[in-house]
Design an enzyme around this catalytic site. Structure first.
Site, PDB file in Angstrom:
ATOM      1  N   TYR A 222      11.719  57.615  46.825  1.00  0.00           N
ATOM      2  CA  TYR A 222      10.455  57.921  46.115  1.00  0.00           C
ATOM      3  C   TYR A 222       9.357  56.890  46.417  1.00  0.00           C
ATOM      4  O   TYR A 222       8.245  57.270  46.803  1.00  0.00           O
ATOM      5  CB  TYR A 222      10.727  58.045  44.613  1.00  0.00           C
ATOM      6  CG  TYR A 222       9.491  58.306  43.768  1.00  0.00           C
ATOM      7  CD1 TYR A 222       8.938  59.588  43.698  1.00  0.00           C
ATOM      8  CD2 TYR A 222       8.877  57.278  43.052  1.00  0.00           C
ATOM      9  CE1 TYR A 222       7.805  59.828  42.932  1.00  0.00           C
ATOM     10  CE2 TYR A 222       7.746  57.515  42.286  1.00  0.00           C
ATOM     11  CZ  TYR A 222       7.213  58.793  42.214  1.00  0.00           C
ATOM     12  OH  TYR A 222       6.090  59.030  41.462  1.00  0.00           O
TER      13      TYR A 222
ATOM     14  N   LYS B 103       5.608  57.410  48.268  1.00  0.00           N
ATOM     15  CA  LYS B 103       4.307  57.063  47.666  1.00  0.00           C
ATOM     16  C   LYS B 103       3.570  56.015  48.514  1.00  0.00           C
ATOM     17  O   LYS B 103       2.350  56.032  48.570  1.00  0.00           O
ATOM     18  CB  LYS B 103       4.494  56.600  46.215  1.00  0.00           C
ATOM     19  CG  LYS B 103       4.947  57.731  45.284  1.00  0.00           C
ATOM     20  CD  LYS B 103       3.941  58.892  45.231  1.00  0.00           C
ATOM     21  CE  LYS B 103       4.297  59.944  44.210  1.00  0.00           C
ATOM     22  NZ  LYS B 103       3.316  61.053  44.147  1.00  0.00           N
TER      23      LYS B 103
ATOM     24  N   SER C 254       1.042  56.553  42.891  1.00  0.00           N
ATOM     25  CA  SER C 254       1.857  55.900  41.860  1.00  0.00           C
ATOM     26  C   SER C 254       1.746  54.397  42.069  1.00  0.00           C
ATOM     27  O   SER C 254       1.453  53.947  43.193  1.00  0.00           O
ATOM     28  CB  SER C 254       3.321  56.321  42.029  1.00  0.00           C
ATOM     29  OG  SER C 254       4.174  55.514  41.252  1.00  0.00           O
TER      30      SER C 254
ATOM     31  N   ASP D 181       5.608  77.044  46.607  1.00  0.00           N
ATOM     32  CA  ASP D 181       6.442  75.861  46.808  1.00  0.00           C
ATOM     33  C   ASP D 181       5.739  75.040  47.891  1.00  0.00           C
ATOM     34  O   ASP D 181       5.679  75.470  49.053  1.00  0.00           O
ATOM     35  CB  ASP D 181       7.835  76.326  47.274  1.00  0.00           C
ATOM     36  CG  ASP D 181       8.789  75.156  47.527  1.00  0.00           C
ATOM     37  OD1 ASP D 181       8.304  74.034  47.734  1.00  0.00           O
ATOM     38  OD2 ASP D 181      10.006  75.393  47.524  1.00  0.00           O
TER      39      ASP D 181
END
Ligand SMILES: NC(=O)c1ccc[n+]([C@@H]2O[C@H](COP(=O)([O-])OP(=O)(O)OC[C@H]3O[C@@H](n4cnc5c(N)ncnc54)[C@H](OP(=O)(O)O)[C@@H]3O)[C@@H](O)[C@H]2O)c1
Length: 249
Positions: free
Chosen positions: A162, A166, A147, A67
């Site tokens: 999110y 990024k 991204s 993890d």
């Protein structure tokens, strides 16, 4: 520019988040290109299934349950790699999770999870990979799967933190490049920024919006990884953005 993957044959690549989507496609492609791939994810059964798909004689996938949001897991993974596979030459920081809810009604623990995986996990894996490369005088290559959300804000449903995670990846790639340069190391760092790719991370409601569009496949991103790795030692692809031809969003 002569493109070649020859120098990576038999070498060790680490791919995080290799149990599905882009990471699985990249791990498979690198192993098919003759690399020995340490594939990290929490779903080890998926990694084991992936490892069975290799048809290359030289290449191999080594499943490692880890993890990346837990520093100890990442340290243990790199320890195992050092003892069993040898120096790390390539790291693909791919593990990532999406946002959950919005900034107006989201949960702080969910937000923290996104940063632990997308940002801190990437930092710890990078630190350990560069340590291995320096100890072994390896001119390696670090690739961050960023991204288009790391460069531009879209009206995504449920993206919450999110895009912020990024944007952090964009900053971290450039900070790493500056640090490596200051030490005159020849380790490359590439930020690879896909648009919409058909994987499990795409939310159901976003899938509906994208239904009619031809979005990217994970294999398109694996192709791009092979391209950046194939460049000659003096050429660094700093940022590579890959979007579907017809804008999905
Ligand atoms: N799909 C897109 O449209 C798109 C666009 C731009 C960028 N990206 C980026 O591409 C990367 C890969 O995503 P994907 O699209 O391929 O989605 P995906 O199919 O959901 O894959 C995500 C991968 O990350 C792993 N992962 C998640 N949390 C983890 C943790 N705590 N520790 C270790 N591994 C973890 C998952 O494995 P386990 O659950 O087994 O641990 C899985 O293998 C992400 O960084 C994502 O932000 C995706």
């Amino acid at each position: 520019m002569v493109l070649s993957m020859d120098r990576w044959a038999g070498k060790v690549a680490v791919v995080t988040g290799a149990s599905s989507g882009i990471g699985a496609a990249v791990a498979l492609r690198l192993a098919e290109q003759g690399l020995r791939v340490a594939a990290l994810a929490r779903r080890k059964d998926r990694l084991e299934e992936l490892a069975k798909k290799i048809s290359s004689k030289e290449g191999k996938i080594h499943p490692i349950k880890a993890d990346v949001s837990k520093e100890e897991d990442v340290l243990n993974a790199f320890k195992w790699i050092k003892q069993n596979l040898g120096p790390v030459q390539v790291l693909v920081n791919n593990a990532g999770i999406g946002g959950n809810g919005s900034l107006l009604n989201g949960d702080a623990d969910d937000w923290a999870d996104v940063f632990r995986v997308n940002v801190l996990g990437l930092c710890v894996a990078t630190r350990e990979a560069v340590k291995s490369m320096r100890e072994n005088h390896v001119d390696g290559h670090i690739i961050h799967i960023n991204s288009i959300c790391g460069h531009q804000i879209f009206n995504f449903p449920e993206s919450s933190v999110y895009p912020a995670s990024k944007y952090a990846v964009t900053a971290l790639a450039e900070t790493l490049r500056v640090e490596l340069n200051a030490l005159k190391l020849k380790i490359k760092i590439t930020s690879l920024s896909p648009g919409a790719v058909d994987t499990e991370i795409i939310l159901q409601n976003l899938k509906k919006i994208l239904e009619e569009k031809q979005i990217l496949d994970s294999e398109d991103i694996a192709d791009a990884i092979v391209y950046v790795l194939s460049t000659p030692p003096h050429v660094q692809i700093q940022e590579l953005t890959i979007r579907p031809v017809v804008e999905a969003l």
